[in-house]
Design an enzyme around this catalytic site. Structure first.
Site, PDB file in Angstrom:
ATOM      1  N   ASP A 172       1.034  -1.167  -0.093  1.00 43.53           N
ATOM      2  CA  ASP A 172       0.062  -0.085  -0.058  1.00 43.53           C
ATOM      3  C   ASP A 172       0.813   1.274   0.105  1.00 43.53           C
ATOM      4  O   ASP A 172       2.143   1.202   0.203  1.00 43.53           O
ATOM      5  CB  ASP A 172      -0.885   0.071   1.330  1.00 43.53           C
ATOM      6  N   SER A 226      -0.091   3.730   1.983  1.00 43.57           N
ATOM      7  CA  SER A 226      -0.495   4.203   3.288  1.00 43.57           C
ATOM      8  C   SER A 226       0.155   3.198   4.368  1.00 43.57           C
ATOM      9  O   SER A 226       0.544   2.073   3.879  1.00 43.57           O
ATOM     10  CB  SER A 226      -2.055   4.248   3.627  1.00 43.57           C
ATOM     11  N   LEU A 235       1.262   2.822  -6.551  1.00 38.97           N
ATOM     12  CA  LEU A 235       0.848   1.641  -7.764  1.00 38.97           C
ATOM     13  C   LEU A 235       1.132   2.686  -8.920  1.00 38.97           C
ATOM     14  O   LEU A 235       1.263   2.099 -10.271  1.00 38.97           O
ATOM     15  CB  LEU A 235      -0.518   1.723  -7.537  1.00 38.97           C
ATOM     16  N   GLY A 246      -5.925  -1.935  -4.353  1.00 43.88           N
ATOM     17  CA  GLY A 246      -5.395  -0.808  -4.112  1.00 43.88           C
ATOM     18  C   GLY A 246      -5.959   0.212  -5.149  1.00 43.88           C
ATOM     19  O   GLY A 246      -6.073   0.007  -6.378  1.00 43.88           O
ATOM     20  N   GLY A 247      -5.849   1.405  -4.643  1.00 42.10           N
ATOM     21  CA  GLY A 247      -6.421   2.621  -5.649  1.00 42.10           C
ATOM     22  C   GLY A 247      -7.247   3.756  -4.752  1.00 42.10           C
ATOM     23  O   GLY A 247      -7.741   3.431  -3.558  1.00 42.10           O
ATOM     24  N   HIS A 297     -20.202   0.672  -9.389  1.00 39.48           N
ATOM     25  CA  HIS A 297     -20.346   1.920  -9.836  1.00 39.48           C
ATOM     26  C   HIS A 297     -20.244   2.078 -11.451  1.00 39.48           C
ATOM     27  O   HIS A 297     -20.380   2.660 -11.966  1.00 39.48           O
ATOM     28  CB  HIS A 297     -19.578   3.219  -9.255  1.00 39.48           C
ATOM     29  N   TYR A 306     -14.328   7.848 -11.032  1.00 35.35           N
ATOM     30  CA  TYR A 306     -13.935   6.345 -10.348  1.00 35.35           C
ATOM     31  C   TYR A 306     -14.356   5.356 -10.984  1.00 35.35           C
ATOM     32  O   TYR A 306     -13.688   4.242 -11.310  1.00 35.35           O
ATOM     33  CB  TYR A 306     -14.364   6.615  -8.907  1.00 35.35           C
ATOM     34  N   LYS A 308     -12.755   2.067 -13.140  1.00 34.27           N
ATOM     35  CA  LYS A 308     -12.976   0.495 -12.765  1.00 34.27           C
ATOM     36  C   LYS A 308     -13.361   0.064 -14.155  1.00 34.27           C
ATOM     37  O   LYS A 308     -13.092  -1.538 -14.286  1.00 34.27           O
ATOM     38  CB  LYS A 308     -14.011   0.380 -11.903  1.00 34.27           C
TER      39      LYS A 308
HETATM   40  P1  NAI Z   1      -9.658   1.992   0.824  1.00 35.64           P
HETATM   41  O1  NAI Z   1      -9.877   3.276   0.344  1.00 35.64           O
HETATM   42  O2  NAI Z   1     -10.183   1.605   2.253  1.00 35.64           O
HETATM   43  O3  NAI Z   1      -8.560   1.026   0.277  1.00 35.64           O
HETATM   44  C1  NAI Z   1      -7.893   1.359  -0.661  1.00 35.64           C
HETATM   45  C2  NAI Z   1      -6.435   1.607  -0.410  1.00 35.64           C
HETATM   46  O4  NAI Z   1      -5.745   1.791  -1.659  1.00 35.64           O
HETATM   47  C3  NAI Z   1      -5.768   2.264   0.485  1.00 35.64           C
HETATM   48  O5  NAI Z   1      -5.228   1.996   1.718  1.00 35.64           O
HETATM   49  C4  NAI Z   1      -4.957   3.501  -0.032  1.00 35.64           C
HETATM   50  O6  NAI Z   1      -3.994   3.997   0.770  1.00 35.64           O
HETATM   51  C5  NAI Z   1      -4.568   2.551  -1.291  1.00 35.64           C
HETATM   52  N1  NAI Z   1      -4.060   3.289  -2.311  1.00 35.64           N
HETATM   53  C6  NAI Z   1      -4.675   4.373  -3.107  1.00 35.64           C
HETATM   54  N2  NAI Z   1      -3.755   4.925  -3.915  1.00 35.64           N
HETATM   55  C7  NAI Z   1      -2.516   4.214  -4.194  1.00 35.64           C
HETATM   56  C8  NAI Z   1      -1.538   4.325  -4.555  1.00 35.64           C
HETATM   57  N3  NAI Z   1      -1.350   5.350  -5.495  1.00 35.64           N
HETATM   58  N4  NAI Z   1      -0.630   3.370  -4.541  1.00 35.64           N
HETATM   59  C9  NAI Z   1      -0.821   2.444  -3.628  1.00 35.64           C
HETATM   60  N5  NAI Z   1      -1.937   2.137  -2.778  1.00 35.64           N
HETATM   61  C10 NAI Z   1      -3.014   3.231  -2.929  1.00 35.64           C
HETATM   62  O7  NAI Z   1     -10.796   1.033   0.059  1.00 35.64           O
HETATM   63  P2  NAI Z   1     -11.575  -0.423   0.451  1.00 35.64           P
HETATM   64  O8  NAI Z   1     -12.959  -0.011   0.833  1.00 35.64           O
HETATM   65  O9  NAI Z   1     -10.675  -0.996   1.237  1.00 35.64           O
HETATM   66  O10 NAI Z   1     -11.892  -1.050  -1.077  1.00 35.64           O
HETATM   67  C11 NAI Z   1     -10.760  -1.712  -1.669  1.00 35.64           C
HETATM   68  C12 NAI Z   1     -10.905  -1.947  -3.095  1.00 35.64           C
HETATM   69  O11 NAI Z   1     -12.386  -2.335  -3.348  1.00 35.64           O
HETATM   70  C13 NAI Z   1     -10.940  -0.588  -3.844  1.00 35.64           C
HETATM   71  O12 NAI Z   1     -10.220  -0.733  -5.166  1.00 35.64           O
HETATM   72  C14 NAI Z   1     -12.289  -0.238  -4.061  1.00 35.64           C
HETATM   73  O13 NAI Z   1     -12.202   0.788  -5.223  1.00 35.64           O
HETATM   74  C15 NAI Z   1     -12.964  -1.349  -4.196  1.00 35.64           C
HETATM   75  N6  NAI Z   1     -14.415  -1.404  -3.705  1.00 35.64           N
HETATM   76  C16 NAI Z   1     -14.710  -1.219  -2.391  1.00 35.64           C
HETATM   77  C17 NAI Z   1     -16.099  -1.282  -1.965  1.00 35.64           C
HETATM   78  C18 NAI Z   1     -16.433  -1.137  -0.614  1.00 35.64           C
HETATM   79  O14 NAI Z   1     -17.758  -1.266  -0.145  1.00 35.64           O
HETATM   80  N7  NAI Z   1     -15.585  -1.218   0.262  1.00 35.64           N
HETATM   81  C19 NAI Z   1     -17.365  -1.153  -3.162  1.00 35.64           C
HETATM   82  C20 NAI Z   1     -16.731  -1.221  -4.455  1.00 35.64           C
HETATM   83  C21 NAI Z   1     -15.285  -1.407  -4.529  1.00 35.64           C
HETATM   84  C1  15L Z   2     -17.450   1.798  -3.844  1.00 33.15           C
HETATM   85  O1  15L Z   2     -17.211   1.549  -5.020  1.00 33.15           O
HETATM   86  C2  15L Z   2     -16.910   2.399  -2.853  1.00 33.15           C
HETATM   87  O2  15L Z   2     -15.358   1.927  -2.900  1.00 33.15           O
HETATM   88  C3  15L Z   2     -17.209   2.267  -1.437  1.00 33.15           C
HETATM   89  O3  15L Z   2     -16.616   3.070  -0.725  1.00 33.15           O
HETATM   90  C4  15L Z   2     -18.782   2.328  -1.321  1.00 33.15           C
HETATM   91  O4  15L Z   2     -19.071   3.741  -1.376  1.00 33.15           O
HETATM   92  C5  15L Z   2     -19.443   1.550  -2.175  1.00 33.15           C
HETATM   93  O5  15L Z   2     -18.771   1.680  -3.714  1.00 33.15           O
HETATM   94  C6  15L Z   2     -20.928   1.880  -2.444  1.00 33.15           C
HETATM   95  O6  15L Z   2     -21.555   1.979  -3.389  1.00 33.15           O
HETATM   96  O7  15L Z   2     -21.559   1.951  -1.354  1.00 33.15           O
END
Ligand code: NAI
Ligand code: 15L
Length: 271
Positions: free
Chosen positions: A39, A41, A58, A78-79, A119, A142, A146
């Site tokens: 990551d 972070s 990334l 990641g992202g 999304h 965003y 994807k």
């Molecule tokens: P999050 O935002 O908590 O975690 C994403 C991680 O990616 C963060 O720790 C961040 O530091 C890292 N990151 C961002 N930019 C970066 C870079 N340039 N280089 C390296 N690392 C980087 O998101 P979450 O909720 O854990 O989601 C994980 C994945 O699942 C994401 O790709 C998100 O788009 C996708 N997702 C999540 C959903 C949810 O409900 N949690 C819903 C739909 C998709």
């Molecule tokens: C996503 O894609 C986001 O990463 C997450 O933070 C939520 O907002 C989720 O969709 C959602 O649609 O609830």
């Protein structure tokens, strides 16, 4: 199987400091001898040789290539995970995901599990049932990133034979937060079930699956992903009474209109 009887020797997990990454860093230990977490972070320090931790942006192509050495499979979370200005999304999500696929190609990695998002079809109304074959309607930059990730996945399969399961994750949080999430919620336990099937199912080519629990109200059918064998066991119903005590969103509130909810009304950014 490896000598330890786990299906993989090393899994690369990107986004390991994030909400979902922290969970999968634990649960994936059951499926690989070594989890390599990365990551941009700060991450919890390594707890031993089975738990590698490497900071990387990334957007750094050489850095991502190095991350992928001696890796069997990539779980790419990641992202940027919410709607932001295009320039931010460009670096982390668009360049970043390209770097992941190039690293997979150069390091002969045969499969990627890609965290896409609901999304990509966010601009469909909430009363329409979707499956993985409907044309996408991305609801922002965003979501466009994807959609690009899903297209990269298809390209790298057809061109190089690298398989991907694209997970169109709904809302994966400890519990649903609002009315919309009664339909879109994916419990963390079901997320784990989904990722395990995406890692282990055979001959996935490029498969697209919606990541959603067995909620009473669902907007998504996984009829085209049955070969994965994903069976969600949780449901948002357990939280319905609690959510229904919240004030109802207005009928013209995006959270009430579109599947993507508030994301469909984010921006514009900057000028
Ligand atoms: P999050 O935002 O908590 O975690 C994403 C991680 O990616 C963060 O720790 C961040 O530091 C890292 N990151 C961002 N930019 C970066 C870079 N340039 N280089 C390296 N690392 C980087 O998101 P979450 O909720 O854990 O989601 C994980 C994945 O699942 C994401 O790709 C998100 O788009 C996708 N997702 C999540 C959903 C949810 O409900 N949690 C819903 C739909 C998709
Ligand atoms: C996503 O894609 C986001 O990463 C997450 O933070 C939520 O907002 C989720 O969709 C959602 O649609 O609830």
């Amino acid at each position: 199987m490896t000598s330890s009887q786990k299906p993989f020797n090393r899994i690369l997990l990107t986004g390991a400091a994030g909400g979902l990454g922290q969970i999968l860093r634990e649960t994936l230990q059951a499926h690989a001898t070594i989890i390599r977490s990365t990551d941009i972070s700060p991450m919890t320090p390594s707890r031993g040789a089975h738990d590698e931790v490497i900071s990387c942006n990334l957007a750094d192509k050489a850095g991502v290539d190095a991350l992928a050495r001696d890796v069997d499979v990539i779980v790419h979370l990641g992202g940027i995970s919410v709607e932001r200005a295009f320039e931010e999304i460009l670096e982390a999500n668009i360049r970043g995901t390209f770097h992941i696929y190039e690293a997979a190609r150069k390091n002969a990695i045969k499969r990627v599990v890609f965290a896409s998002s609901n999304h990509v079809t966010g601009f469909y109304p909430q009363d329409v049932e979707l499956d993985a074959h409907v044309p996408r309607r991305p609801d922002g930059y965003y979501a466009l990133s994807k959609a690009y990730g899903e297209d990269l996945a298809a390209f790298y399969f057809h061109r190089y034979g690298i398989e991907t399961v694209s997970l169109r994750i709904g809302s994966s949080f400890p519990q649903p937060r609002n009315q919309r999430m009664l339909a879109t919620w994916l419990s963390h336990a079901d997320l784990d079930r989904l990722v395990v099937r995406a890692l282990l199912a055979r001959d996935v080519g490029h498969s697209v699956v919606y990541g959603v629990s067995a909620n009473r109200d669902r907007w998504w059918s996984n009829r085209h992903a049955e070969h994965l064998g994903f069976v969600p066991l949780d449901s948002s119903e357990a939280f319905r009474a609690q959510i229904e005590r919240q004030p109802k969103p207005a009928t013209d509130d995006p959270d009430n209109l579109f599947q993507g909810g508030a994301f469909t009304a984010a921006g514009p950014f900057g000028d």
